[in-house]
Design an enzyme around this catalytic site. Structure first.
Site, PDB file in Angstrom:
ATOM      1  N   LYS A  19      48.192  39.219   3.643  1.00  0.00           N
ATOM      2  CA  LYS A  19      48.418  39.983   2.414  1.00  0.00           C
ATOM      3  C   LYS A  19      48.345  41.498   2.671  1.00  0.00           C
ATOM      4  CE  LYS A  19      45.135  39.112  -0.447  1.00  0.00           C
ATOM      5  NZ  LYS A  19      44.317  40.198  -0.976  1.00  0.00           N
ATOM      6  N   ARG A  94      40.548  39.560  -9.361  1.00  0.00           N
ATOM      7  CA  ARG A  94      40.091  38.426  -8.577  1.00  0.00           C
ATOM      8  C   ARG A  94      39.748  37.235  -9.461  1.00  0.00           C
ATOM      9  NH1 ARG A  94      38.881  39.393  -3.212  1.00  0.00           N
ATOM     10  NH2 ARG A  94      38.324  41.547  -2.799  1.00  0.00           N
ATOM     11  N   ARG A 133      40.172  34.629  16.350  1.00  0.00           N
ATOM     12  CA  ARG A 133      39.928  36.045  16.639  1.00  0.00           C
ATOM     13  C   ARG A 133      38.730  36.222  17.576  1.00  0.00           C
ATOM     14  NH1 ARG A 133      40.845  39.514  11.279  1.00  0.00           N
ATOM     15  NH2 ARG A 133      38.806  38.664  10.759  1.00  0.00           N
ATOM     16  N   ARG A 167      33.056  36.908  15.781  1.00  0.00           N
ATOM     17  CA  ARG A 167      32.263  37.571  14.741  1.00  0.00           C
ATOM     18  C   ARG A 167      31.769  36.543  13.723  1.00  0.00           C
ATOM     19  NH1 ARG A 167      35.003  42.173  11.487  1.00  0.00           N
ATOM     20  NH2 ARG A 167      35.470  40.184  10.529  1.00  0.00           N
ATOM     21  N   ARG A 178      34.416  31.141   2.700  1.00  0.00           N
ATOM     22  CA  ARG A 178      35.242  32.180   2.065  1.00  0.00           C
ATOM     23  C   ARG A 178      36.430  31.549   1.339  1.00  0.00           C
ATOM     24  NH1 ARG A 178      36.599  35.984   6.942  1.00  0.00           N
ATOM     25  NH2 ARG A 178      37.796  37.210   5.462  1.00  0.00           N
TER      26      ARG A 178
END
Ligand SMILES: [Zn+2]
Length: 230
Positions: A19, A94, A133, A167, A178
């Site tokens: 996004k 949101r 990642r 991370r 999330r």
């Protein structure tokens, strides 16, 4: 009224949907201001506007600014010359109450949202994108991806030889959490904008260039409809 109709856009999509990348491209392609909520809150605080001072009080306490403060900050932006032809909102609304507050504020300004662009990506693809990642322990701006952008030597930063780590945010259980939060709070917004007839779905599983093309096609259609309606 001369020129093209306003292009007032909301970007919706889960973390890892690309996004932010699409928002930046839209900003360049259509010369529209791009308002990522966190950034504009910080900017309002820095500029010391009345509403910025209110936002600062919450942020200084480590609290989230309440909806009416965020709406106030956004309304300040929307009334500036730069947003006269349109804008892109990312990160707000949101929730459905925030969307209702935004709609009311837009009504006061005699404007309305043109489209909500929903970038959809299957959950397993998001986990693959975010979970792959790797971040350099020496310098967190050195970021790699095991599939899309691997280092020359596995687990080692190309630039400074630092160890590459996963991370906290990129751990699978955190990603799943999330996504669960996104589903719970943000997905009702999809129905909200669908009911208003302005929801447009975009397949975010495609490469970024194709996603961008699809968004351009949507916007071209919207503008054509708008002109024909006039
Ligand atoms: Zn490094």
């Amino acid at each position: 009224m001369p020129g093209l109709p306003e292009l007032n856009l909301i970007l919706l999509g889960p973390p890892g949907s690309g996004k932010g990348t699409q928002g930046e491209r839209l900003q360049e392609d259509f010369r529209l201001p791009y308002y990522a909520t966190g950034d504009i809150l910080r900017a309002a605080v820095k500029e010391g506007t009345e509403i910025g001072k209110q936002a600062k009080e919450y942020m200084d306490r480590g609290d989230l600014a309440p909806d009416e403060v965020i709406i106030g900050v956004i309304a300040e932006r929307l009334q500036q010359e730069e947003a006269a032809d349109g804008f892109i909102l990312d990160g707000f609304p949101r929730t459905v109450p925030q969307a209702e507050a935004l709609e009311a504020k837009m009504g006061e300004l005699h404007r309305e949202m043109t489209a909500a662009l929903l970038i959809e990506v299957p959950e397993e693809e998001i986990v693959r994108r975010l979970g792959g990642r790797r971040t350099c322990e020496e310098n967190p701006s050195h970021i790699y991806h095991v599939d899309f952008d691997p280092p020359k030597k596995e687990g080692v930063c190309d630039i400074d030889g630092g160890r590459l780590i996963v991370r906290e945010d990129d751990k699978p259980e955190v990603i799943k959490n999330r996504l669960a939060q996104y589903r719970e709070k943000t997905e009702p917004l999809v129905d909200y904008y669908e009911d208003r007839g302005i929801l447009n779905r975009v397949d975010g599983g495609k490469p970024p260039d194709e996603v961008e093309e699809r968004i351009h096609a949507i916007i071209a259609t919207l503008r054509r409809e708008e002109e024909e309606g006039m």
